[in-house]
Design a protein around this motif. Structure first.
Motif, PDB file in Angstrom:
ATOM      1  N   GLY A  40       0.794  -1.229   0.000  1.00 12.74           N
ATOM      2  CA  GLY A  40       0.000   0.000   0.000  1.00 12.74           C
ATOM      3  C   GLY A  40       0.823   1.273   0.000  1.00 12.74           C
ATOM      4  N   PHE A  41       2.102   1.173  -0.296  1.00  7.06           N
ATOM      5  CA  PHE A  41       2.964   2.349  -0.401  1.00  7.06           C
ATOM      6  C   PHE A  41       4.159   2.014  -1.290  1.00  7.06           C
ATOM      7  CE2 PHE A  41       4.126   0.144   3.555  1.00  7.06           C
ATOM      8  CZ  PHE A  41       5.470  -0.110   3.349  1.00  7.06           C
ATOM      9  N   VAL A  42       4.837   3.051  -1.769  1.00  4.69           N
ATOM     10  CA  VAL A  42       6.021   2.884  -2.600  1.00  4.69           C
ATOM     11  C   VAL A  42       7.241   2.853  -1.681  1.00  4.69           C
ATOM     12  CG1 VAL A  42       7.412   3.868  -4.469  1.00  4.69           C
ATOM     13  CG2 VAL A  42       4.906   4.093  -4.522  1.00  4.69           C
ATOM     14  N   HIS A  43       7.998   1.772  -1.751  1.00  7.22           N
ATOM     15  CA  HIS A  43       9.230   1.620  -0.971  1.00  7.22           C
ATOM     16  C   HIS A  43      10.316   2.490  -1.595  1.00  7.22           C
ATOM     17  CE1 HIS A  43       7.996  -1.968   1.399  1.00  7.22           C
ATOM     18  NE2 HIS A  43       7.163  -2.116   0.382  1.00  7.22           N
ATOM     19  N   LEU A  44      10.854   3.409  -0.809  1.00  7.68           N
ATOM     20  CA  LEU A  44      11.915   4.301  -1.265  1.00  7.68           C
ATOM     21  C   LEU A  44      13.083   4.228  -0.281  1.00  7.68           C
ATOM     22  CD1 LEU A  44       9.703   7.418  -2.136  1.00  7.68           C
ATOM     23  CD2 LEU A  44      10.601   5.718  -3.728  1.00  7.68           C
ATOM     24  N   SER A  45      14.189   4.868  -0.652  1.00 16.63           N
ATOM     25  CA  SER A  45      15.352   4.952   0.236  1.00 16.63           C
ATOM     26  C   SER A  45      15.902   6.362   0.209  1.00 16.63           C
ATOM     27  CB  SER A  45      16.463   3.997  -0.221  1.00 16.63           C
ATOM     28  OG  SER A  45      16.064   2.662  -0.098  1.00 16.63           O
ATOM     29  N   ALA A  46      16.417   6.803   1.351  1.00 13.37           N
ATOM     30  CA  ALA A  46      17.181   8.051   1.414  1.00 13.37           C
ATOM     31  C   ALA A  46      18.564   7.746   0.828  1.00 13.37           C
ATOM     32  CB  ALA A  46      17.284   8.524   2.858  1.00 13.37           C
ATOM     33  N   PRO A  47      19.308   8.770   0.426  1.00 10.76           N
ATOM     34  CA  PRO A  47      20.601   8.516  -0.224  1.00 10.76           C
ATOM     35  C   PRO A  47      21.551   7.645   0.597  1.00 10.76           C
ATOM     36  CG  PRO A  47      20.212  10.892   0.032  1.00 10.76           C
ATOM     37  CD  PRO A  47      19.007  10.186   0.540  1.00 10.76           C
ATOM     38  N   TRP A  48      21.633   7.887   1.893  1.00  9.82           N
ATOM     39  CA  TRP A  48      22.554   7.129   2.737  1.00  9.82           C
ATOM     40  C   TRP A  48      22.094   5.699   2.975  1.00  9.82           C
ATOM     41  CZ3 TRP A  48      19.729  11.372   4.284  1.00  9.82           C
ATOM     42  CH2 TRP A  48      18.656  11.128   5.143  1.00  9.82           C
ATOM     43  N   GLN A  49      20.840   5.386   2.621  1.00  4.87           N
ATOM     44  CA  GLN A  49      20.312   4.041   2.826  1.00  4.87           C
ATOM     45  C   GLN A  49      20.490   3.127   1.615  1.00  4.87           C
ATOM     46  OE1 GLN A  49      16.396   5.451   3.655  1.00  4.87           O
ATOM     47  NE2 GLN A  49      16.656   5.209   5.872  1.00  4.87           N
ATOM     48  N   ILE A  50      20.783   3.697   0.471  1.00  9.66           N
ATOM     49  CA  ILE A  50      20.843   2.894  -0.755  1.00  9.66           C
ATOM     50  C   ILE A  50      21.800   1.701  -0.619  1.00  9.66           C
ATOM     51  CG2 ILE A  50      21.602   2.938  -3.167  1.00  9.66           C
ATOM     52  CD1 ILE A  50      18.837   3.945  -2.938  1.00  9.66           C
ATOM     53  N   PRO A  51      23.047   1.864  -0.153  1.00  6.24           N
ATOM     54  CA  PRO A  51      23.918   0.683  -0.029  1.00  6.24           C
ATOM     55  C   PRO A  51      23.344  -0.388   0.900  1.00  6.24           C
ATOM     56  CG  PRO A  51      25.212   2.698   0.153  1.00  6.24           C
ATOM     57  CD  PRO A  51      23.766   3.105   0.199  1.00  6.24           C
ATOM     58  N   ILE A  52      22.704   0.037   1.980  1.00  2.00           N
ATOM     59  CA  ILE A  52      22.107  -0.904   2.936  1.00  2.00           C
ATOM     60  C   ILE A  52      20.911  -1.608   2.305  1.00  2.00           C
ATOM     61  CG2 ILE A  52      20.942  -1.110   5.179  1.00  2.00           C
ATOM     62  CD1 ILE A  52      22.539   1.514   5.936  1.00  2.00           C
ATOM     63  N   THR A  53      20.012  -0.818   1.706  1.00  2.00           N
ATOM     64  CA  THR A  53      18.819  -1.373   1.061  1.00  2.00           C
ATOM     65  C   THR A  53      19.213  -2.371  -0.020  1.00  2.00           C
ATOM     66  OG1 THR A  53      17.613   0.685   1.465  1.00  2.00           O
ATOM     67  CG2 THR A  53      16.700  -0.792  -0.199  1.00  2.00           C
ATOM     68  N   ALA A  54      20.204  -1.997  -0.833  1.00  2.00           N
ATOM     69  CA  ALA A  54      20.643  -2.872  -1.924  1.00  2.00           C
ATOM     70  C   ALA A  54      21.181  -4.195  -1.379  1.00  2.00           C
ATOM     71  CB  ALA A  54      21.690  -2.160  -2.767  1.00  2.00           C
ATOM     72  N   ASP A  55      22.016  -4.133  -0.336  1.00  2.00           N
ATOM     73  CA  ASP A  55      22.564  -5.369   0.232  1.00  2.00           C
ATOM     74  C   ASP A  55      21.497  -6.213   0.930  1.00  2.00           C
ATOM     75  OD1 ASP A  55      25.197  -5.339  -0.661  1.00  2.00           O
ATOM     76  OD2 ASP A  55      25.964  -4.324   1.116  1.00  2.00           O
ATOM     77  N   LEU A  56      20.506  -5.583   1.530  1.00  2.00           N
ATOM     78  CA  LEU A  56      19.447  -6.340   2.211  1.00  2.00           C
ATOM     79  C   LEU A  56      18.468  -7.000   1.243  1.00  2.00           C
ATOM     80  CD1 LEU A  56      18.415  -4.014   5.195  1.00  2.00           C
ATOM     81  CD2 LEU A  56      19.423  -6.288   5.359  1.00  2.00           C
ATOM     82  N   PHE A  57      18.027  -6.246   0.249  1.00  2.00           N
ATOM     83  CA  PHE A  57      16.916  -6.715  -0.583  1.00  2.00           C
ATOM     84  C   PHE A  57      17.300  -7.087  -2.008  1.00  2.00           C
ATOM     85  CE2 PHE A  57      15.170  -3.875   2.684  1.00  2.00           C
ATOM     86  CZ  PHE A  57      14.368  -4.792   3.353  1.00  2.00           C
ATOM     87  N   PHE A  58      18.529  -6.777  -2.438  1.00  2.00           N
ATOM     88  CA  PHE A  58      18.960  -7.071  -3.805  1.00  2.00           C
ATOM     89  C   PHE A  58      20.306  -7.793  -3.801  1.00  2.00           C
ATOM     90  CE2 PHE A  58      16.009  -3.589  -4.017  1.00  2.00           C
ATOM     91  CZ  PHE A  58      15.223  -3.881  -5.121  1.00  2.00           C
ATOM     92  N   LYS A  59      20.592  -8.538  -2.722  1.00  5.44           N
ATOM     93  CA  LYS A  59      21.910  -9.158  -2.562  1.00  5.44           C
ATOM     94  C   LYS A  59      22.235 -10.174  -3.646  1.00  5.44           C
ATOM     95  CE  LYS A  59      20.244 -12.572   0.686  1.00  5.44           C
ATOM     96  NZ  LYS A  59      20.083 -12.902   2.053  1.00  5.44           N
ATOM     97  N   ASP A  60      21.231 -10.794  -4.247  1.00  9.70           N
ATOM     98  CA  ASP A  60      21.466 -11.784  -5.298  1.00  9.70           C
ATOM     99  C   ASP A  60      21.261 -11.221  -6.698  1.00  9.70           C
ATOM    100  OD1 ASP A  60      22.035 -13.773  -3.396  1.00  9.70           O
ATOM    101  OD2 ASP A  60      19.895 -14.182  -3.124  1.00  9.70           O
TER     102      ASP A  60
END
Length: 127
Positions: A40-60
């Motif tokens: 029910g919402f668009v998942h976004l990231s702040a600039p400093w979160q991108i490396p963390i978000t990428a490793d958590l949810f796009f690790k493969d």
């Protein structure tokens, strides 16, 4: 997800990671991912979160695209900052975005055992 106060100062841009190339041209109303529709919402990231978000949810994922969105385009009431998986204050857009909100799009790739953090930390494009 617990709501948190927005960061201060607010970032100028927030980012949407997508595993596939975005439509070209970007449509007036960007198509929501299955996860965004479900939550029910668009998942976004702040600039400093991108490396963390990428490793958590796009690790493969060997490659993905990041859409750069101007935060000021959205009413403050439509963006909630929530704690997710230990990352404080992830922006969630309760609404939609489209061509008028997207400032830029870039593809990012990694080789071998590189982490997304290694590739993205210090990336000047993520202001």
């Amino acid at each position: 997800m617990a709501p948190l106060p927005p960061p201060s100062p607010l970032p100028k841009f927030v980012y949407k990671i997508t595993p596939t190339a975005p439509p070209d041209p970007i449509p007036e109303q960007y198509p929501l991912s299955e996860l965004d529709r479900q939550d029910g919402f668009v998942h976004l990231s702040a600039p400093w979160q991108i490396p963390i978000t990428a490793d958590l949810f796009f690790k493969d994922t060997p490659a993905f695209y990041i859409l750069k969105l101007r935060l000021a385009n959205f009413p403050a009431s439509s963006v909630k900052w929530n704690e997710v998986d230990g990352t404080n204050g992830c922006p969630h857009l309760y609404g939609s975005f489209g061509a008028k909100d997207v400032v830029d799009v870039r593809e990012f790739r990694r080789e071998g055992s590189q982490s997304w953090r290694e590739i993205l930390e210090g990336e000047a494009w993520l202001e």
